[in-house]
Each structure stands twice: as C-alpha cells, then as structure tokens.
Write an enzyme that holds these catalytic residues in place. Structure first.
Site, PDB file in Angstrom:
ATOM      1  N   CYS A 129      63.405 116.002 -10.056  1.00 11.54           N
ATOM      2  CA  CYS A 129      63.495 114.651  -9.502  1.00 11.54           C
ATOM      3  C   CYS A 129      63.984 114.661  -8.064  1.00 11.54           C
ATOM      4  O   CYS A 129      63.362 114.091  -7.182  1.00 11.54           O
ATOM      5  CB  CYS A 129      64.424 113.800 -10.372  1.00 11.54           C
ATOM      6  SG  CYS A 129      64.872 112.236  -9.641  1.00 11.54           S
ATOM      7  N   TYR A 176      49.503 110.930 -12.824  1.00  7.71           N
ATOM      8  CA  TYR A 176      50.162 110.052 -11.857  1.00  7.71           C
ATOM      9  C   TYR A 176      50.645 110.832 -10.644  1.00  7.71           C
ATOM     10  O   TYR A 176      50.650 110.320  -9.529  1.00  7.71           O
ATOM     11  CB  TYR A 176      51.276 109.233 -12.525  1.00  7.71           C
ATOM     12  CG  TYR A 176      52.597 109.934 -12.749  1.00  7.71           C
ATOM     13  CD1 TYR A 176      53.583 109.910 -11.764  1.00  7.71           C
ATOM     14  CD2 TYR A 176      52.867 110.609 -13.928  1.00  7.71           C
ATOM     15  CE1 TYR A 176      54.789 110.548 -11.970  1.00  7.71           C
ATOM     16  CE2 TYR A 176      54.066 111.244 -14.140  1.00  7.71           C
ATOM     17  CZ  TYR A 176      55.035 111.208 -13.152  1.00  7.71           C
ATOM     18  OH  TYR A 176      56.231 111.837 -13.344  1.00  7.71           O
ATOM     19  N   GLU A 178      49.683 109.681  -6.974  1.00 11.54           N
ATOM     20  CA  GLU A 178      50.766 109.313  -6.059  1.00 11.54           C
ATOM     21  C   GLU A 178      50.698 110.152  -4.779  1.00 11.54           C
ATOM     22  O   GLU A 178      50.818 109.618  -3.666  1.00 11.54           O
ATOM     23  CB  GLU A 178      52.131 109.525  -6.740  1.00 11.54           C
ATOM     24  CG  GLU A 178      52.448 108.476  -7.781  1.00 11.54           C
ATOM     25  CD  GLU A 178      53.802 108.678  -8.463  1.00 11.54           C
ATOM     26  OE1 GLU A 178      54.310 107.710  -9.046  1.00 11.54           O
ATOM     27  OE2 GLU A 178      54.360 109.798  -8.398  1.00 11.54           O
ATOM     28  N   HIS A 223      60.153  81.108  -6.406  1.00  8.69           N
ATOM     29  CA  HIS A 223      59.036  80.830  -5.511  1.00  8.69           C
ATOM     30  C   HIS A 223      59.391  81.135  -4.064  1.00  8.69           C
ATOM     31  O   HIS A 223      60.475  80.774  -3.640  1.00  8.69           O
ATOM     32  CB  HIS A 223      58.662  79.360  -5.648  1.00  8.69           C
ATOM     33  CG  HIS A 223      57.378  79.003  -5.003  1.00  8.69           C
ATOM     34  ND1 HIS A 223      56.189  79.618  -5.348  1.00  8.69           N
ATOM     35  CD2 HIS A 223      57.075  78.132  -4.010  1.00  8.69           C
ATOM     36  CE1 HIS A 223      55.228  79.098  -4.603  1.00  8.69           C
ATOM     37  NE2 HIS A 223      55.740  78.209  -3.794  1.00  8.69           N
ATOM     38  N   GLU A 252      57.144  85.944 -10.054  1.00 10.65           N
ATOM     39  CA  GLU A 252      57.075  84.642 -10.733  1.00 10.65           C
ATOM     40  C   GLU A 252      55.743  84.460 -11.467  1.00 10.65           C
ATOM     41  O   GLU A 252      55.664  83.707 -12.437  1.00 10.65           O
ATOM     42  CB  GLU A 252      57.292  83.489  -9.745  1.00 10.65           C
ATOM     43  CG  GLU A 252      56.117  83.210  -8.840  1.00 10.65           C
ATOM     44  CD  GLU A 252      56.288  81.957  -7.976  1.00 10.65           C
ATOM     45  OE1 GLU A 252      56.789  80.955  -8.469  1.00 10.65           O
ATOM     46  OE2 GLU A 252      55.914  82.018  -6.789  1.00 10.65           O
TER      47      GLU A 252
END
Lengths: 542, 497
Positions: free
Chosen positions: B61, B203, B207, B472, B477
C-alpha cells in the site's frame, strides 16, 4: 397524461351533451324552443301567441349543431384553465417542486412568477455560486500544478469568460424549468401575485384574479442591506444578488457578515485574486456552527489571504471622486479602545448580513396569514399557515434556508394535498449542509454545545481528528482537514458530524443517511474504510 | 504436540507475537498487540523486483500501491483540470509539459517519509523491528536472514503471517521478465515511462493506464477478456468507455506473445488478436504487466510446520478467526485465501486478530459490504453486491435496480462529456427494499461512497435513503434522488435540480 376533469368541468360537458341530445331527439316543443333560442328569438314554450315554427329544424342546421358541440368543448377547456386546484406563488426550488409533484398527482396547477424561473438557487444562489467556487478551486489547482510535475506559466484569469459561461448555463436551466412546467401542463402566470380581500383566498396578478382551494406561498427571500439611516452610504454596496452581476473581478473587496454566504463569497473573491477583507461583528465566522468549524474556518480564511476584521462594524460608506468607495470601520475588541479605520479604493462592498422573506408585498393581512416579527410566514409541520387552504414552504418561512429542504417540503405538501397521504410532512432534523468555503465544510446534526444542552455533558462523547489530506502530501500548499463526531448516550449514538477539508462536500451525504438512521460510533467503527480517502478517517476515529 | 514444538528451545518463547511482513495488516496487528503490553516483533524484508526495485517498511500500500497510485492519479486529475480551467476563465499557455521526474521525486520522498513514520510508530509502541527475511524452521521458531546473509533466530508463542503478494509475470511470454516492469517498478521510475503498454484488465492495470494517460503519455491497455472481473460489469464497461474517450487506447481480445528489444532500445511487442486471429505488433518505451498478483508463500517454508495453502493460488487457508491449519499460526491480508486484497480489510482484520489473541475479544472481521473504489480517470466506487451477483442470489424478479445518468455541475461549465457519469442502487424488491449494493461512477467516488457504505452496513433501505435531504449542488445528492427503476424502462437521465 391529461389531468382528470373537475366537477364543474364535468357538469358543463354533461350539460352540453344534454342540450344537444334534446335538440336532436327531444320533444318537438323543446326542440323548437331551443331552435328559437339559437336564432335569438323568444323560445316557443314561453309565448303561446307566436305561430309555431318549423316542425323539425332544417337539416342544414347540422353544421350549426356541430358548432354548438365544439363551442361546448372549447368552453369547458377554457373553464378548466381557469379552475385551478393549486396556485403557487413563486417559481423557485420549493414552488416548482410542489407544483410539479401536484401536477403529477393530477391536480390543475398554475404558478405565478414575476422573474426568471428557478428562484434564488438557480439564478443568484447555489448554482452560480458553485460555478464560481469551481473557478476558484482551479486557482488552487494551478498553485499545486508545479508540485505535481506540471510546468505552467503565464496563467491569467478572465472573469468575463466565466461570467458568460455561467450566465449561459443559468439561462439554460431557466429554459429547462420552463419546459418542465409546460410538460407537466402547469400554467405559468408571469407577474407579481398578491392576495385580494375576497372572502375566499384569491390571488391577483396584473389585475386578473385567480383562485384555487389550495394556495402555496413559496416566494423565497432576498439579501438585506442596512438602511442608510443606520449606516450612511450603505446603499452604495451590493449584495450576493449583485455579486452575480459583477462584470469584472473587483480589485479590492470588502464583505460584511459572518454567515455562510459571506464566507463563501469572501473565499471566492480572495482565491480568484481580489484583495478581500471580511468584516465580522465578533471574533469568529459561522457562529451558529460547531466551535471546531467556526474556529477552523476563521483560521482558513486568514490562511488563504482574507483579511478578517474582527469585532468590526461599518460606520459609513462614501464614494470618492474616482468612483471608488471608502469604508469607515469601527473595531472594538473587548477590553480595547474602539478604533476607527478607513478602507480605501474599494470597488466592491458586499453586504451579506442576512436574508429577509419576500412576504411584505403579498398582502397577507388580507387573508389573515400570520407572519412573525421579521416577516416570515408562520407554518406548522404540515406547512399550513394560519389560514385554511394557504400554505408556505422554503425561505419565506425562515427555517433551514436550503434548496433541498424547500424541494422536499414542497413535494411532501403536494403528496399530502393530492396524493392522499394525510400525514406527509418533512422531518427537519438532521439536514446535512455544505458550505463551499476553502476548503469546504460539511455538517449534519447537533453541534457539541447543542448536544451537551440536550443530553447533558456526561452523556456526550466527542471524537476529533485533524490531518493533512493525501492530496497535499506532495504540495507546498498544505490545508488540513478537521473532523468531529458528536456522540450521545451509552450506546454512543452519533448525533452530530462536523468537518472542514478537501472533499468534505461530497463526503457528507452518505454519512447523513447513516446518522438519520441512528448509526452509533460502533457502526462507524464496523464499516471498512476506503483507502486512500479522507472519508475513511470518519470510520477509523479513536 | 505442544511439547514437541517447544522441544527446540528451553522455557518460554522470546516473543508473545511475531509478525512476518510489515505491510498494512502486519503492522496493524503488531501495534495493536503491543497496546496490550505484549512483547511483539515484526519482520519485514523486501525482495527486489526483477528490474531491481526495492523499498522500505510499510508493504504494498505505502510503497507500490494505494499511496503512490493515488498521488499519481491526483496528478492526472490536475492534468484534466488544466483543460477544464480554460472554461472557467483561466488562460494557461499551451501545451503544458509534465515533468515525470519532478512528480516521481515528490511521490517517492513522501513514501520514504511514510517508511520512516512506520519505523517511528513501531519504536513508540515498543514493537521490535527486524529487517530480515523470515521463514519457519519449526512451528514456534523463525529463521531470519539479512541482506548480507546474517542469520537471526526468533521464537514466539504466536505467529502471524502477513507477507502479502507481488505482481505476477507471464512467464510463457518470451522477453516478459527480461524487458517488462510491473506496478512494483512503475512508481519508482526516475524517468518517464514514455509510450507505455499496460497488459491486463484488473483495476491495477486500468488505474495505472489512466494516470499515465492523464499526465499526457501515449498509453495502451491490452486485455484478453473482460475488464474489472468481479466488479459489476455494466459499471466496468462505463469505466473503460470513459477511458477510451479520455485518450487511453485499448487492444481488446489480444494476448501478448513476445517482447523484443529493438536497436533503438524500444520494446517491440507482438500479440495475437483472438478476434481476427491475426498477429499484430507495435513498439513501446515501457511494457508493464498487470496480469494479477500472487503470494510468495514458498519462501516461508510453510510445509515444515504444516500450514495449509491452496495449491492453485498459493494462498494460505484461514478460518473466520484468521487461523491457519496450525492452531497458533494466523494469517491476514493479501496472503489469505478468498479475502479481498485491500489495505483497510487487512488493517481491520489484523487489529481484530490482536484483540482476540490478547484482549479477550471474540469479535470477528466481517467481510460483507466492504466498500472499495477504483481510481480510474473517472472514479468508480461501490459497496455490496453487483447487479449480476444480486440477480444470481435473489433472482431478477426479486430485485429492484434504481439508476440515473447525471451530470456533475463541474462538468457543465467545463463542457465535459458526462455520458459515463452513472449510478445505480440494487435493492430487494420486497416492501422494505433493503439495499444490496450501490455503484457510483463520477468525481470523488471514494469520498462519496464511504458514508453510504456505513448506511448500508446499518441495513439501510431505499425509503430510508430517500428520507435524507440532499446536499445541493453535489454529485452525492443524486444518490438520494434515485427514483427511476431499470424495470420501468424510463429514461434515467437527470434533468434540472
């Protein structure tokens, strides 16, 4: 889908049908009478003395009969247009949402709006504000480009470009809203609506009267400016409305106010390169927010180059011959002698000292709709005003001045009135809010102080963290992220979440869902983190 | 057997806990155990990659995974921001040059600071650190070898294996090992990789190809079959679709056959197009393999002590308590069979293990509803079941999929194409409509999905989500506004606020 007919419309339709049927197949006397009426004569059945007319209406009269039929249809259509079930005053977030949901549920709706559709949010609020915030965020990116290996040079900012693009986008939204209303067959009445003194609540627009069993007030609010009598020359300043009309980036800006609008505009102007001063009456901005946020935000404003004048008030504003403003400021920190200073060469003085409801010119007294001392329409949890059949949602009520709140309240009301859900109402607790400051703020639920007040100091546990987001690991510009969880009770239910930092704007929504569900600290801990994000810090707090 | 195990030394073992592998899982477990006042040691050793790259403490990592990847992804996002900035009124002289060395240096310096940080943390928590390569000599004894070949013998009551995994090379491809690099090397390159071929559809492949494209490099992805296997396939194709429009080239249904070095020092790659059956070729500056990862269990000498591994994957078989087939030996992280290869799961599993071993806890790691995010140019965040998996588990008649194509506000003014900005929520269809999975493609997907993962972990239902007021204007949202079902066949494009 066309809305179902009203009883009055139905009656008219049946009546026309009945008359036509009589004309063709009714007793001769009646047919003759009808014929006479059509020919503008006294009907046969009313005067015995007049010689009898033709035994049967001539067949060439068929055309006329059809005309009559059409006339009936047109008449009923026209009647339908006038007979509304819901009248909405104001084409902003709340009004539009309420009108559209009501129309979806089959109601005949008309919406009264004097200006462009979309209200504050679309025209002079959230939307253009966020566009400007994005423009400012690019300024920060540009600062960081060299740190990430990009060789940029000669970067210049052109306010006109973004203003034109922003205006074009807002105009596009205005059109979308108009189309949406048209598609929903909602009539748009252009003009300023006010109540009349008629016995039933009635709205008058441009001299024409409209009425409906349900009337929704959603007229929003406007930014306030102190009267010249209080601050001489105050009217030389602009407000957030005027901010969106600026054609150039001001060189020297003075923003007055400590609320989120003041914070956002000061941040945008300063980041885009205007020398900006923020005048606040106390020592911190956002004083209704959690203390972590108000302290940190004040600090960040100063870090990003905004000159924060604390304990300060504008005494007077004058215009110099050059057309620039001189702002006289009195600062009086507690324990210090008040000092008077003048900020010169100001080309943008902006008042962000609160908002007032658009209620004064509605003639609410004529219908007995109660307003509070500041003019906000008083409503119960169902958005009912003190007058039966009259409701209010959104900023005009003065509670949680947020677009999504107005939208949700408007929809709930429509569902209650036309959707048969008699108990539908909006729950005003745990409303998440984001302030587009630099960096952005996200907050939901109780502040630490509110939680202590509600649950007692011993029953409140606080978790905080402060870190530098990974994005800034390689940048010279370092902006930290701060977070706080407010927990209550033995089970440590999370009752408040407050944060400021990169990405907090997009981070909050999901947490708001969980907090509304009653998530505990243990639930937070049991959620696997997403690495590397800033949001993961919220589920790994100790 | 206990008696037998202790036969090689007299008295109590030196350590309460010995952790082999100083990556996310190992360090978390060691530090947590030390918190309980136990005597703990960590062994960490980085075998250099075939091209010779090596690094410090912290595991995949920190050194060759999440951290450098995310930083280079950020660089690429800034590259796109340069284009957007024009629309926001910023005049920037073009073309803008990107300096790889500058970026790589900054990233590497940061990683080195983290290596240092990990060492300090171990010191603070009184965890002994050995920079040796460990292998079992008996069930309680680890033989450690330094780079110079010096031997250390360590004994412990309990042992945790957390040596993670390394990228695989396609050994059947001629020249692969000789000329190719992997993600172990990419982040440590001092010079720009130039025109790059990334082989694989994982991935990691997408990436890396994404950020290389974003900083302006000519980048090609070669994939044999489907992208992002295991992820929701509708989302996976949107991710690659966006990458194509973003400038990443794709060679689909292609299998590399050989890599040769040309006189120009460039690498000539030959591959077979399985669609057309033809052989094709092109030259690149760099060829990176991202064809999967594998654990290095061989070096641990596990057979001696009887720790069982899956013969196919080489990974260690563990139960729900992370215990191996030998009672006092445990394993966490990428080396364990059937677990997600993710830092946060390794960390959480390592901590919980230490709490069970030394803290009288019985809490098990819950591997359900693990959220994750793929940091491709347009990020993809998800939690819970994919639509395919939900259909498989519950049947298509029993699930409801809410979905929306939305346009982030930041895209509108920048006139960016938002065709792939899409989200869907997979729910049970029954009255309560419990949420089974949530998938989101768009900017800041990682930041967006974390909170929803918490909600879903708490058992959120569709109506509960709808009860939450939106924020908003944000992208997040849109999730609380989802209302079009796939079943309805209605247009799922969001219009207006």
């Amino acid at each position: 889908m066309s809305p179902p007919l009203l009883p009055s419309q139905l009656f008219l339709c049946y009546f026309t049908l009945f008359v036509v049927t009589l004309f063709f197949w009714g007793p001769d006397k009646v047919r003759r009478g009808l014929w006479d009426m059509l020919m503008y004569r006294s009907p046969a059945w009313s005067s015995q003395g007049v010689p009898a007319g033709p035994k049967k209406p001539p067949s060439e009269l068929l055309g006329l009969q059809i005309t009559l039929l059409c006339l009936g249809a047109v008449l009923s259509r026209a009647m339908a247009a006038a007979a509304y079930e819901l009248l909405v005053l104001g084409g902003g977030s709340g009004g539009l949402a309420g009108a559209r949901r009501a129309a979806e549920l089959g109601a005949r709706v008309a919406l009264v709006e004097p200006h462009r559709l979309g209200g504050t949010c679309v025209n002079v609020g959230c939307v253009p504000k966020k566009v400007m915030w994005n423009a400012a965020v690019h300024a920060e990116f540009i600062h960081d480009h060299p740190d990430y290996g990009f060789e940029t040079s000669g970067v210049r900012f052109n306010w006109r470009t973004i203003k034109e693009k922003r205006d074009a986008y807002v105009r596009r939204l205005n059109e979308i809203y108009e189309n949406n209303l048209n598609k929903a067959r909602i009539d748009i009445i252009h003009g300023y609506g006010k109540f009349t003194a008629d016995p039933e609540p009635t709205i008058e627009v441009n001299g024409k009267k409209y009425t409906a069993p349900h009337i929704l007030i959603a007229t929003g609010g406007f930014p306030s400016v102190p009267p010249d009598s209080e601050v001489p020359g105050a009217s030389l300043g602009i407000t957030s409305d005027g901010f969106f009309e600026l054609e150039e980036l001001p060189r020297r800006s003075v923003i007055v106010g400590a609320g989120y609008i003041a914070v956002e505009i000061a941040g945008i102007l300063s980041t885009l390169g205007s020398k900006s001063s923020l005048l606040i009456r106390r020592d911190k901005v956002l004083r209704t927010f959690d203390s972590l946020i108000s302290t940190n935000c004040t600090q960040e404003l100063e870090n990003t180059g905004v000159e924060v004048w604390k304990h300060s008030r504008v005494q007077a504003v004058t215009k110099s011959p050059s057309g620039l403003l001189e702002v006289t400021v009195m600062s009086s920190a507690p324990g210090h002698k008040p000092t008077m200073e003048v900020i010169r060469d100001v080309d943008c003085l902006l008042w962000a000292v609160g908002r007032e409801p658009n209620s004064k010119d509605l003639c609410l007294d004529r219908v007995g709709v109660e307003v509070d001392a500041r003019g906000h329409v008083v409503v119960d949890k169902f958005q009912n005003t003190s007058r039966k059949g009259v409701y209010a949602v959104g900023d005009v009520c003065g509670r949680a001045l947020l677009t999504p709140v107005a939208i949700a309240a408007g929809r709930k009301l429509a569902i209650r009135l036309f959707g048969g859900q008699r108990d539908a109402h909006l729950d005003y607790s745990n409303i998440p809010t984001v302030v587009f400051s630099h960096p952005p703020i996200g907050t939901v639920g109780l502040t630490e102080d509110e939680a202590i007040f509600a649950h007692g100091k011993d029953n409140v546990k606080i978790y905080t963290t402060s870190f530098t987001p990974l994005y800034h690991a390689v940048t010279q510009r370092k902006v930290k992220c701060v977070m706080k969880l407010v927990c209550a009770g033995k089970e440590e239910k999370v009752v408040g979440l407050h944060m400021q930092g990169l990405g907090c704007d997009e981070m909050l929504q999901g947490f708001a869902v969980a907090i509304k569900m009653g998530a505990t600290k243990a639930d937070f801990d049991n959620t696997v983190a997403i690495h590397p994000t800033s949001a993961e810090e919220l589920v790994t707090m100790r | 057997t206990r008696h037998l195990h202790f036969s090689k030394f007299i008295g109590k073992p030196e350590y309460d806990l010995l952790v082999i592998g100083g990556g996310s899982g190992g360090l978390a477990c060691a530090k947590e155990a030390a918190q309980f006042g136990r005597k703990v040691a960590v062994l960490d050793y980085v075998e250099p990659s075939p091209p010779g790259t090596k690094w410090g403490l912290g595991g995949t990592c920190v050194n060759v995974g999440c951290i450098p990847k995310k930083l280079m992804h950020q660089a690429a996002l800034l590259g796109s921001a340069l284009k957007d900035a024009q629309h926001y009124g910023w005049n920037i002289a073009h073309p803008v040059h990107h300096n790889w060395s500058e970026m790589a240096q900054a990233v590497q310096n940061y990683v080195k600071s983290l290596n240092w940080g990990h060492r300090i943390q171990l010191q603070d928590k009184k965890v002994k650190y050995f920079n040796v390569k460990g292998s079992f000599s008996d069930p309680h004894t680890i033989r450690g070898l330094t780079k110079g070949g010096k031997e250390t013998i360590l004994t412990a009551e309990k042992i945790v294996i957390a040596t993670g995994g390394r990228p695989k090379y396609p050994i059947h491809v001629a020249g692969a090992l000789e000329y190719g690099i992997t993600s172990d090397d990419l982040f440590w390159l001092k010079e720009s990789p130039g025109k790059t071929l990334v082989v694989g559809a994982s991935y990691i492949s997408l990436e890396c190809a994404g950020f290389l494209t974003g900083i302006g490099l000519d980048t090609t992805v070669m994939m044999r079959s489907i992208p992002l296997r295991g992820f929701d396939q509708q989302m996976a194709s949107l991710v690659t679709e966006y990458m194509e429009s973003y400038g990443t080239k794709f060679l689909k249904k292609c299998i590399p056959t050989k890599v040769e070095k040309l006189e120009s020092n460039r690498l000539q790659v030959t591959w077979k197009n399985t669609d057309s059956g033809t052989e094709e070729t092109d030259s690149f500056d760099t060829v990176m393999w991202a064809v999967g990862r594998a654990p290095d269990t061989k070096a641990l000498n596990l057979e001696t002590v009887g720790v069982k591994t899956n013969s196919e994957t080489g990974k260690i078989i563990v139960d729900a308590r992370e215990a191996t087939s030998v009672p006092h030996i445990y394993a966490v992280g990428d080396i364990t069979e059937g677990r997600p290869e993710l830092t946060p799961t390794a960390i959480a599993a390592g901590k919980l293990l230490a709490q069970r071993l030394f803290g009288q806890s019985s809490e098990l790691m819950d591997y359900d509803n693990v959220p994750t995010t793929v940091f491709t140019p347009l990020e993809y965040g998800c939690v819970g079941l994919s639509e395919e998996k939900a259909v498989q588990c519950y049947g298509s008649d029993n699930i409801e999929v809410y979905h929306a194509y939305y346009k982030p506000l930041e895209f509108t003014v920048a006139e960016r194409d938002a065709t792939q900005c899409y989200m869907k929520m997979v729910c049970l269809r029954e009255r309560e409509q419990r949420i089974l999975g949530l998938h989101f493609i768009g900017p800041n997907a990682g930041e967006v999905i974390q909170g929803f993962a918490l909600g879903i972990k708490c058992g959120a239902t569709y109506p509960q989500l709808m009860k939450t007021i939106g924020i908003h204007p944000t992208c997040a949202e849109e999730i609380t506004k989802l209302h079009i079902t796939k079943r309805s066949g209605l247009d799922a494009t969001v219009t207006g606020c």
